[in-house]
Design a protein around this motif. Structure first.
Motif, PDB file in Angstrom:
ATOM      1  N   SER A  34       0.854  -1.191   0.000  1.00 55.36           N
ATOM      2  CA  SER A  34       0.000   0.000   0.000  1.00 55.36           C
ATOM      3  C   SER A  34       0.885   1.234   0.000  1.00 55.36           C
ATOM      4  O   SER A  34       2.044   1.197   0.417  1.00 55.36           O
ATOM      5  N   ASP A  59     -15.946  -2.302  -1.794  1.00 55.96           N
ATOM      6  CA  ASP A  59     -16.515  -1.908  -0.507  1.00 55.96           C
ATOM      7  C   ASP A  59     -17.303  -0.631  -0.749  1.00 55.96           C
ATOM      8  O   ASP A  59     -16.744   0.386  -1.160  1.00 55.96           O
ATOM      9  N   GLN A  61     -18.358   1.460   1.135  1.00 56.07           N
ATOM     10  CA  GLN A  61     -17.976   2.585   1.979  1.00 56.07           C
ATOM     11  C   GLN A  61     -16.808   3.362   1.392  1.00 56.07           C
ATOM     12  O   GLN A  61     -16.502   4.453   1.837  1.00 56.07           O
ATOM     13  N   HIS A  62     -16.137   2.785   0.409  1.00 48.44           N
ATOM     14  CA  HIS A  62     -14.955   3.422  -0.150  1.00 48.44           C
ATOM     15  C   HIS A  62     -15.096   3.556  -1.659  1.00 48.44           C
ATOM     16  O   HIS A  62     -15.311   2.568  -2.347  1.00 48.44           O
ATOM     17  N   ARG A  68      -8.245   4.089   1.065  1.00 45.43           N
ATOM     18  CA  ARG A  68      -8.691   4.030   2.461  1.00 45.43           C
ATOM     19  C   ARG A  68      -8.228   5.276   3.219  1.00 45.43           C
ATOM     20  O   ARG A  68      -7.191   5.872   2.898  1.00 45.43           O
ATOM     21  N   CYS A  70      -6.703   7.081   6.596  1.00 47.75           N
ATOM     22  CA  CYS A  70      -5.610   6.724   7.502  1.00 47.75           C
ATOM     23  C   CYS A  70      -5.931   7.337   8.864  1.00 47.75           C
ATOM     24  O   CYS A  70      -5.513   8.458   9.165  1.00 47.75           O
ATOM     25  N   LYS A  77      -3.991   9.420   2.993  1.00 54.59           N
ATOM     26  CA  LYS A  77      -4.783   8.316   2.464  1.00 54.59           C
ATOM     27  C   LYS A  77      -3.868   7.118   2.193  1.00 54.59           C
ATOM     28  O   LYS A  77      -2.665   7.269   1.974  1.00 54.59           O
ATOM     29  N   VAL A 104      -5.136  -7.954   3.964  1.00 50.32           N
ATOM     30  CA  VAL A 104      -6.503  -7.689   3.541  1.00 50.32           C
ATOM     31  C   VAL A 104      -7.257  -9.011   3.498  1.00 50.32           C
ATOM     32  O   VAL A 104      -6.752 -10.015   2.991  1.00 50.32           O
TER      33      VAL A 104
END
Length: 384
Positions: A34, A59, A61-62, A68, A70, A77, A104
């Protein structure tokens, strides 16, 4: 810039013993790289990693799914990189980016339909026979499963239903075909038992009962090719028209179409599709007759004839022998006949030539085109 080493493809856990779909049996924990970046540089760095971001981490939510927040470092991010595409990335031009490994959890929702199906099919079934593609007609997914899929067909149907939100019915075409009316027997694999659907082709809506008529979305290119080839104003006889994939767009462009099908259901939906597409009756007349009788009873001049019944269309060519003998309706003018014929892969030309010769007593010099003078009418066949 990013340098990436190729890595092995990700696969869900194998479940060859599964006979009832258990969605909980496909978890996998993966380690992926990442990139932690300032929010202000997020768009720039996403472009640098274009093609390497991990879109499989869906997802709601994203958005996008690979970005994602942080929490421990506000203002930054985390961009997840696809472990199938990137290992040991090296950042050479993004000084403020920080690389770290994260774990993950993947589950059923993260895998594609073909990956899930591959996971429960036996090892001796090659990847080429894993169900990865199918025809979609409105809300219906139409499969052609093979005999070795039989123990797994219900699970295959459920997976396709899960992975395609627009699909509500999954069916499997059986080998048997109604010999008189040319539609296939089929079985429901998953979803609702609803065969009433609508397809759109050539900017025309085709409503149908998929279980009682013939429809093949893969023929759309051929439908368009023929419609484009026939000039507006032509008189066209469509001997085996089905629900109108040739007839309706030809009528819409201004041809005078006489569309016939022996199947009462096809005739019913042909009339309905003429209505819902607002095609004037002066451009299309619909019939529910036997193909030979339909042609023999037609006494007006003809420009084109369509014979889209590949399993037996050549057997109907005898209808042109002596057609309109002594009549002035088509005397001396050519008629183009588009005749479709199923031929074996190893000898398509010989099969086509022999099929024509057995009916007409004339062997054409080439399989694609045959000019044949018969009594009172000149017929030019195009075999496709």
């Amino acid at each position: 810039m990013v340098t990436a080493l190729p890595v092995a493809p990700l696969r869900p856990p194998r479940c060859p013993d599964m006979r009832t779909l258990d969605r909980s049996r496909f978890p996998l924990t993966v380690s992926c790289s990442s990139v932690e970046v300032p929010v202000s540089q997020c768009s720039t760095i996403m472009k640098a990693f274009k093609g390497s971001c991990c879109t499989r981490f869906s997802d709601l939510q994203h958005k996008p799914p690979f970005v994602r927040a942080c929490p421990e470092r506000p203002g930054r991010k985390v961009i997840l990189l696809d472990p199938e595409k990137v290992s040991s990335p090296i950042i050479t031009s993004l000084a403020e980016a920080q690389i770290r490994e994260v774990s993950v959890e993947l589950s059923y929702k993260n895998w594609s339909a073909s990956q899930i199906i591959r996971a429960f099919l036996p090892d001796n079934i090659p990847d080429t026979d894993v169900v990865s593609g199918f025809e979609i007609v409105g809300h219906i997914a139409h499969l052609n499963l093979k005999e070795f899929h039989e123990p797994y067909k219900a699970m295959i149907g459920e997976v396709i239903l899960d992975k395609n939100p627009s699909i509500r019915t999954v069916i499997n075409k059986l080998n048997t075909i109604h010999s008189q009316y040319r539609f296939f027997d089929m079985e429901i694999l998953a979803g609702e038992e609803n065969y009433l659907t609508t397809a759109i082709e050539h900017k025309i809506k085709f409503s149908m009962d998929f279980s009682k008529v013939y429809w093949n979305s893969k023929l759309g290119t051929e439908h368009c090719r023929v419609v484009d080839a026939i000039p507006s104003g032509s008189t066209v006889l469509d001997m085996f028209c089905g629900i109108g994939p040739f007839a309706l767009p030809l009528a819409k462009k201004g041809c005078h179409v006489h569309a016939n099908d022996l199947n009462p259901e096809s005739y019913r939906w042909l009339l309905e599709n003429r209505r819902i597409n607002h095609i004037p009756e002066k451009f299309i007349t619909c019939y529910n007759k036997d193909g030979r009788g339909f042609v023999r009873e037609f006494g007006d001049p003809i420009d084109y004839v369509l014979m889209n019944l590949p399993a037996s269309a050549t057997k109907f060519l005898d209808v042109f022998k002596g057609l309109h003998s002594g009549s002035e309706s088509n005397s001396g003018r050519p008629v183009w006949v588009f005749c479709y014929h199923f031929a074996p892969v190893d000898s398509p030309e010989e099969s086509t030539l022999s099929a024509v010769e057995s009916v007409l007593g004339v062997r054409p010099c080439a399989p694609s085109r045959l000019s044949l003078p018969v009594i009172g009418i000149r017929v030019i066949f195009q075999f496709v």
